[in-house]
Motif scaffolding. Structure first.
Motif, PDB file in Angstrom:
ATOM      1  N   ARG A 131      33.700  37.983  40.303  1.00 33.67           N
ATOM      2  CA  ARG A 131      33.668  39.362  40.785  1.00 33.67           C
ATOM      3  C   ARG A 131      34.958  40.144  40.619  1.00 33.67           C
ATOM      4  N   LEU A 136      34.435  39.898  36.043  1.00 38.63           N
ATOM      5  CA  LEU A 136      33.275  40.801  36.093  1.00 38.63           C
ATOM      6  C   LEU A 136      32.946  41.337  34.704  1.00 38.63           C
ATOM      7  N   ALA A 137      33.966  41.547  33.901  1.00 39.07           N
ATOM      8  CA  ALA A 137      33.734  42.013  32.529  1.00 39.07           C
ATOM      9  C   ALA A 137      32.970  40.958  31.727  1.00 39.07           C
ATOM     10  N   THR A 139      30.825  38.875  33.187  1.00 44.00           N
ATOM     11  CA  THR A 139      29.521  38.784  33.850  1.00 44.00           C
ATOM     12  C   THR A 139      28.581  39.807  33.235  1.00 44.00           C
ATOM     13  N   TYR A 144      26.078  44.496  39.022  1.00 47.05           N
ATOM     14  CA  TYR A 144      27.393  44.036  39.474  1.00 47.05           C
ATOM     15  C   TYR A 144      28.516  44.803  38.784  1.00 47.05           C
ATOM     16  N   ARG A 145      28.253  45.164  37.497  1.00 49.14           N
ATOM     17  CA  ARG A 145      29.323  45.709  36.664  1.00 49.14           C
ATOM     18  C   ARG A 145      29.479  47.222  36.771  1.00 49.14           C
ATOM     19  N   GLU A 146      28.329  47.900  36.633  1.00 48.28           N
ATOM     20  CA  GLU A 146      28.378  49.334  36.366  1.00 48.28           C
ATOM     21  C   GLU A 146      29.120  50.165  37.413  1.00 48.28           C
ATOM     22  N   GLU A 149      32.998  50.188  36.458  1.00 44.33           N
ATOM     23  CA  GLU A 149      33.530  50.463  35.118  1.00 44.33           C
ATOM     24  C   GLU A 149      34.545  51.592  35.177  1.00 44.33           C
ATOM     25  N   LEU A 151      35.745  48.379  32.929  1.00 49.64           N
ATOM     26  CA  LEU A 151      36.253  47.012  33.051  1.00 49.64           C
ATOM     27  C   LEU A 151      37.059  46.694  31.786  1.00 49.64           C
TER      28      LEU A 151
END
Ligand SMILES: *Cc1c(COP(=O)(O)O)cnc(C)c1O
Length: 395
Positions: A131, A136-137, A139, A144-146, A149, A151
């Motif tokens: 995380r 996270l990048a 993942t 989880y990511r958006e 950003e 990332l």
């Protein structure tokens, strides 16, 4: 629960129960109810709860020397590094970096890959690597990511399990390929036969690094010390990565993460001052890691994990709602024919079993490696009733 909601940040949603005590494979809630813990703190409690050997090793170390800075070292840190290198069958010149979690281990690996002079990383759809911003990048999951950003850039995700797509994505600009030998958070999805070897060939051909994230699959979870050593996964072909990351099961419940770097050339990529941590490799964590590894070996828990895993695999199939059981050792998913895993997990909790609805159509099991045959059987006996209740609600 009210106090939790008022004081603890809501990133985990509502906790299912307030747990107050554990012993072996069981935990108890604040109302005195007992549960068979088939989740093991998310593949963390390798030896179960309150294991006497782990408790005494940690307690004795805390009473002797609890913490030193990394401007100093201590014998247990060295011993744990040596032991991990042995178990990893890492060549001369390999080295370990200690940290406190899986995401930190992957963050260290991410930084190490930048020292190739390249930035492109190839990861897989469904991948979960943690995380923090770098992990996270790597993942894949958009939810989880958006929200976070931009990332760190230059990460591409190729379809999980497609060896050709992976090979096509790796070129002379690729710094590393990062893979879980069994994708855990994606629903316990093992790499297909030959996939890890194909990743090794593609990375070697282009001078890219191969990173295995064994945060969930390592430390005996699959019946082998590390999943990439499992014949059922590597097809009998030895696949040696450049980097392996570990955490979860390593400390048996005490936070310990590690990055194992294979070989001189890779180990030299991070030099003095290029990475660091305050708590990583502290004496208490190292004692926990050594105690966990010791008990797994002393009690034959690799073999035991294989046997109990097979027993679950065979015993849990057969219900009309069950499509199959996937995974290795004691990292398993019961595949359902309908997206009712949350409902089934709820019924199981009422019946005294902790499982995890890892995907709408999959129930994850990652119990302590000490789970007995009788305890496994009690779950095998209880599952059909929970499935029947879910089936009734479906119709
Ligand atoms: C849990 C997990 C992580 C993250 O570990 P944390 O200790 O939660 O930071 C990374 N990779 C994999 C494969 C995991 O299962």
């Amino acid at each position: 629960m009210e106090r939790y909601t008022r004081s603890v940040l809501g990133v985990f949603g509502s906790p299912s129960r307030v747990l107050v005590r554990g012993e072996g494979a069981y935990v108890w809630d604040a109302d005195g109810n007992r549960y068979l813990d088939l989740l093991g703190g998310l593949a963390v409690n390798s030896l179960g709860h309150a294991h006497p050997f782990l408790v005494s090793a940690v307690t004795a170390q805390l009473a002797t020397l609890g913490h030193v800075s990394n401007l100093f070292t201590h014998p247990l840190q060295i011993a744990l590094a040596e032991r991990l290198l042995e178990l990893a069958e890492a060549p001369e010149g390999s080295a370990v970096f200690f940290c406190n979690s899986g995401t930190e281990a992957n963050e260290a690996a991410f930084k190490l890959t930048r020292r190739t002079g390249r930035t492109r990383i190839v990861a897989a759809t469904g991948a979960f690597h943690g995380r923090t911003m770098g992990a996270l990048a790597l993942t894949h999951k958009a939810a989880y990511r958006e929200p976070f950003e931009p990332l760190p850039a230059d990460v591409v995700h190729v379809p999980w399990g497609d060896a050709q797509a992976l090979a096509d994505a790796v070129d002379d600009d690729t710094a590393a390929v990062v893979l879980e030998p069994i994708q855990g958070e994606a629903g316990v999805r093992p790499a297909p036969a030959g996939y890890l070897a194909a990743a090794r060939r593609a990375t070697r051909a282009h001078g890219a690094l191969l990173v295995f994230d064994e945060v969930q699959t390592g430390i005996g979870r699959t019946g082998s010390w590390f999943a990439h050593q499992l014949a059922g996964l590597n097809g009998g072909e030895d696949v040696v990565p450049d980097v392996m990351t570990l955490a979860k099961g390593l400390g048996g419940g005490i936070p310990v993460g590690a990055m194992v770097v294979y070989g001189h050339d890779n180990a030299r990529r991070l030099g003095a001052g290029q990475h660091g941590t305050t708590f990583g490799g502290n004496p208490v964590s190292a004692a926990a890691g050594l105690a966990t590894l010791h008990v797994i070996e002393r009690d034959g828990l690799l073999e035991h994990t294989t046997i109990i895993g097979k027993r679950l695999e065979e015993g849990l199939s057969g219900h009309p709602l069950v499509a199959g059981v996937r995974g290795h050792g004691l990292l398993r998913a019961v595949e359902l024919t309908h997206p009712v895993s949350a409902v089934v997990a709820g019924h199981l909790l009422e019946a005294g079993f902790i499982v995890n609805a890892v995907a709408p159509d999959a129930i994850r099991l990652a119990p302590p490696l000490i789970l007995s045959a009788g305890q496994a059987d009690s779950f095998i006996t209880a599952l059909p009733a929970a499935l029947d209740l879910a089936a009734q609600e479906l119709s």
